[in-house]
Design a protein around this motif. Structure first.
Motif, PDB file in Angstrom:
ATOM      1  N   GLU A 203      -7.383  18.245   6.554  1.00 38.37           N
ATOM      2  CA  GLU A 203      -7.740  17.019   6.284  1.00 38.37           C
ATOM      3  C   GLU A 203      -8.325  16.682   4.948  1.00 38.37           C
ATOM      4  N   HIS A 204      -7.698  15.957   4.442  1.00 42.17           N
ATOM      5  CA  HIS A 204      -7.966  15.307   2.765  1.00 42.17           C
ATOM      6  C   HIS A 204      -8.085  14.086   2.638  1.00 42.17           C
ATOM      7  N   GLY A 205      -9.205  13.127   2.817  1.00 39.40           N
ATOM      8  CA  GLY A 205      -9.382  11.854   2.813  1.00 39.40           C
ATOM      9  C   GLY A 205      -8.279  11.270   3.914  1.00 39.40           C
ATOM     10  N   PRO A 206      -7.374  10.423   3.627  1.00 37.35           N
ATOM     11  CA  PRO A 206      -6.581   9.615   4.360  1.00 37.35           C
ATOM     12  C   PRO A 206      -5.435  10.507   5.151  1.00 37.35           C
ATOM     13  N   LEU A 207      -5.231  11.655   4.593  1.00 32.33           N
ATOM     14  CA  LEU A 207      -4.037  12.401   4.882  1.00 32.33           C
ATOM     15  C   LEU A 207      -4.619  13.591   5.938  1.00 32.33           C
ATOM     16  N   THR A 208      -3.820  13.866   7.080  1.00 34.20           N
ATOM     17  CA  THR A 208      -4.254  15.032   7.898  1.00 34.20           C
ATOM     18  C   THR A 208      -2.888  15.398   8.190  1.00 34.20           C
ATOM     19  N   VAL A 209      -2.992  17.051   8.065  1.00 36.57           N
ATOM     20  CA  VAL A 209      -1.624  17.593   8.352  1.00 36.57           C
ATOM     21  C   VAL A 209      -1.758  18.649   9.332  1.00 36.57           C
ATOM     22  N   ARG A 210      -1.012  18.861  10.219  1.00 39.91           N
ATOM     23  CA  ARG A 210      -1.121  19.938  11.420  1.00 39.91           C
ATOM     24  C   ARG A 210       0.092  20.852  11.726  1.00 39.91           C
ATOM     25  N   PHE A 211      -0.426  22.228  11.946  1.00 37.36           N
ATOM     26  CA  PHE A 211       0.801  23.183  12.662  1.00 37.36           C
ATOM     27  C   PHE A 211       0.225  23.491  13.824  1.00 37.36           C
ATOM     28  N   GLY A 212       1.186  23.725  14.695  1.00 34.73           N
ATOM     29  CA  GLY A 212       0.764  24.350  16.136  1.00 34.73           C
ATOM     30  C   GLY A 212       1.938  24.935  16.450  1.00 34.73           C
ATOM     31  N   ARG A 213       1.413  26.074  17.473  1.00 30.84           N
ATOM     32  CA  ARG A 213       2.535  26.959  18.112  1.00 30.84           C
ATOM     33  C   ARG A 213       1.903  27.367  19.367  1.00 30.84           C
ATOM     34  N   VAL A 214       2.650  27.450  20.362  1.00 31.90           N
ATOM     35  CA  VAL A 214       2.234  27.898  21.833  1.00 31.90           C
ATOM     36  C   VAL A 214       3.372  28.789  22.444  1.00 31.90           C
ATOM     37  N   ASP A 215       3.044  29.839  22.799  1.00 35.05           N
ATOM     38  CA  ASP A 215       3.806  31.021  23.552  1.00 35.05           C
ATOM     39  C   ASP A 215       3.167  31.272  24.808  1.00 35.05           C
ATOM     40  N   GLY A 216       4.129  31.730  25.656  1.00 31.39           N
ATOM     41  CA  GLY A 216       3.706  32.170  26.853  1.00 31.39           C
ATOM     42  C   GLY A 216       5.152  32.678  27.704  1.00 31.39           C
ATOM     43  N   HIS A 217       4.618  32.847  28.834  1.00 27.80           N
ATOM     44  CA  HIS A 217       5.824  33.222  29.710  1.00 27.80           C
ATOM     45  C   HIS A 217       5.896  32.444  30.858  1.00 27.80           C
ATOM     46  N   LEU A 218       7.123  31.892  31.218  1.00 27.82           N
ATOM     47  CA  LEU A 218       7.122  30.874  32.391  1.00 27.82           C
ATOM     48  C   LEU A 218       7.402  31.352  33.708  1.00 27.82           C
ATOM     49  N   ASN A 219       6.944  30.584  34.631  1.00 22.02           N
ATOM     50  CA  ASN A 219       7.391  31.086  36.198  1.00 22.02           C
ATOM     51  C   ASN A 219       7.354  29.626  36.863  1.00 22.02           C
ATOM     52  N   LEU A 220       8.961  29.463  37.378  1.00 25.31           N
ATOM     53  CA  LEU A 220       9.223  28.262  38.256  1.00 25.31           C
ATOM     54  C   LEU A 220       9.426  28.718  39.655  1.00 25.31           C
ATOM     55  N   THR A 221       8.497  28.233  40.538  1.00 19.63           N
ATOM     56  CA  THR A 221       8.683  28.173  41.944  1.00 19.63           C
ATOM     57  C   THR A 221       8.664  26.792  42.494  1.00 19.63           C
ATOM     58  N   GLY A 222       9.091  27.132  43.868  1.00 21.60           N
ATOM     59  CA  GLY A 222       9.305  25.732  44.861  1.00 21.60           C
ATOM     60  C   GLY A 222      10.613  24.982  44.390  1.00 21.60           C
ATOM     61  N   SER A 223      11.607  25.368  43.787  1.00 15.96           N
ATOM     62  CA  SER A 223      12.687  24.670  43.577  1.00 15.96           C
ATOM     63  C   SER A 223      13.845  25.103  44.520  1.00 15.96           C
ATOM     64  N   PRO A 224      13.977  24.528  45.496  1.00 18.95           N
ATOM     65  CA  PRO A 224      14.955  24.993  46.597  1.00 18.95           C
ATOM     66  C   PRO A 224      16.634  24.977  45.939  1.00 18.95           C
TER      67      PRO A 224
END
Length: 415
Positions: A203-224
């Motif tokens: 954050e610098h005065g009126p400017l905000t810059v952001r970087f994000g990263r999310v990692d994981g392992h997925l499981n989907l259940t309950g889908s006939p």
């Protein structure tokens, strides 16, 4: 909203802090909410926020954009505090329901470093911590093209945050680990395991810059439907000795599959000019589509009135590849080839089902009026253009192709 729902939200938000509270003066209560009316120009599809079971049609509804939240913070001492937040809204269930949005203990290790343990927001977006607080956002709602690509709102685990200022610039680095679960509209449940999240902000005065990263392992259940398809592919592959079908079933199955969400965002709030933008990539090793999403919003303040415009777009980079052969080898029973065609059609349809939505873009115009302290009135109109299969719209009927015009009026408040 039903009294029992509000009561349960209040109870949840107070439960953790009050367990420690001995001095009532150390407890700080705050809250937020939105009362909104939303409508569209069609009854052939419904417009809703990400992961809502139903949405708005021609008749005006309060369910799409209305919510209510209350938060309690308790300072145990100079370095330890506890926070709980309850939220009431319509989500995967077709009714207003209460959820425990936040419940964590925070330890201030030093002037620059803090650690939290419990349930926190997943730091996936520019506005992750306040995405449900309408008053804190310029637009009436976050663009679905971006925010529908990460359905996990919370993470149960721990995070560590470092923040320090060098000159006129403040830097923040956050790292979180844990797990998350979310009920998907229609019945399935999506689990995120071994989640890690990195959030870097300058954050610098009126400017905000952001970087994000999310990692994981997925499981989907309950889908006939998915279970039926996987069973059919494996039965077909084994019965006709076609290994491509068995491999395709393995590729499609959402069981311990790697996934990532990478995002970059920036906000400029300079004098009367406001610009906000985010860009993100979603990748998975399952049938859940790889996507690119982005939006840009610009506005200009005239005193307490802020008109704005935004454009958002979601595109599919890669979806499940149909590894089925075009026809059965010579000598196979006649029923083999039609079965291949039928299974290929089901596989192709996965591109537009469950958590794999279709492509879409939206142009929005709106105005925010801060007419009174802690109150803001917003009016927003959206022109939604789904490219195929209804895009992100809900319960689209056969033959529907869009576009859809959406209108909404909302009163945001905080206390």
């Amino acid at each position: 909203m039903k009294k029992r729902i509000i009561a349960s939200a209040l109870a949840m938000s107070f439960a953790v802090p009050c367990a420690f509270a001995q001095d009532a003066s150390a407890v700080r209560i705050s809250g937020f909410g939105t009362g909104a009316l939303t409508w569209t120009n069609t009854d052939k599809a419904e417009f809703g926020r990400p992961n809502q079971a139903s949405g708005a049609k021609k008749d005006v509804t309060t369910g799409v954009d209305s919510n209510f939240g209350v938060q309690a913070d308790y300072a145990v001492n100079s370095w330890l505090s506890v926070t709980g937040q309850g939220l009431v809204r319509k989500d995967a269930q077709d009714d207003f329901g209460a959820e425990l949005a936040w419940a964590f203990a925070k330890a201030k290790v030093s002037d620059d470093v803090s650690i939290r343990v419990g349930r926190m927001g997943v730091p996936a977006f520019m506005i992750s911590d306040y995405r449900n607080v309408g008053y804190a956002n310029t637009m009436l709602r976050p663009p679905a093209e971006m925010y529908a690509q990460m359905l996990f709102n919370t993470v149960d685990g721990a995070d560590i945050t470092w923040q320090h200022s060098y000159g006129d610039t403040t830097y923040t680095a956050q790292f979180a680990v844990g797990k998350s679960d979310v009920d998907i509209a229609g019945g399935p449940k999506l689990e995120g395991r071994r989640l890690t999240a990195v959030n870097l902000v300058a954050e610098h005065g009126p400017l905000t810059v952001r970087f994000g990263r999310v990692d994981g392992h997925l499981n989907l259940t309950g889908s006939p439907s998915l279970t039926t398809l996987l069973t059919s592919l494996n039965t077909f592959g084994t019965g006709y000795h076609i290994p491509q079908a068995n491999q395709l079933a393995t590729d499609i199955d959402v069981r311990d599959k790697k996934a990532s969400f990478t995002s970059l965002g920036a906000t400029l709030d300079w004098n009367n000019v406001l610009v906000q933008s985010e860009y993100a990539k979603r990748k998975t090793d399952s049938y859940v589509n790889d996507t690119t999403s982005w939006y840009v919003m610009g506005g200009y303040r005239f005193g307490k009135i802020l008109p704005y415009y935004s454009h958002a777009k979601l595109t599919i980079d890669d979806s499940v590849h149909n590894g089925m052969p075009a026809a059965c080898p010579a000598g196979y029973p006649a029923a083999c080839t039609p079965t291949i065609a039928a299974l290929s059609g089901f596989v192709a349809g996965l591109r537009y089902t469950g958590v794999s939505q279709g492509e879409q873009q939206t142009d929005s115009i709106g105005v925010r009026w801060d007419f009174y302290r802690s109150l803001a009135l917003k009016v927003q109109f959206d022109h939604v253009r789904p490219s195929q299969k209804g895009g992100l719209l809900i319960n689209s009927q056969p033959g529907f192709h869009g576009p859809v015009n959406v209108g909404a009026v909302a009163l945001d408040f905080v206390f």
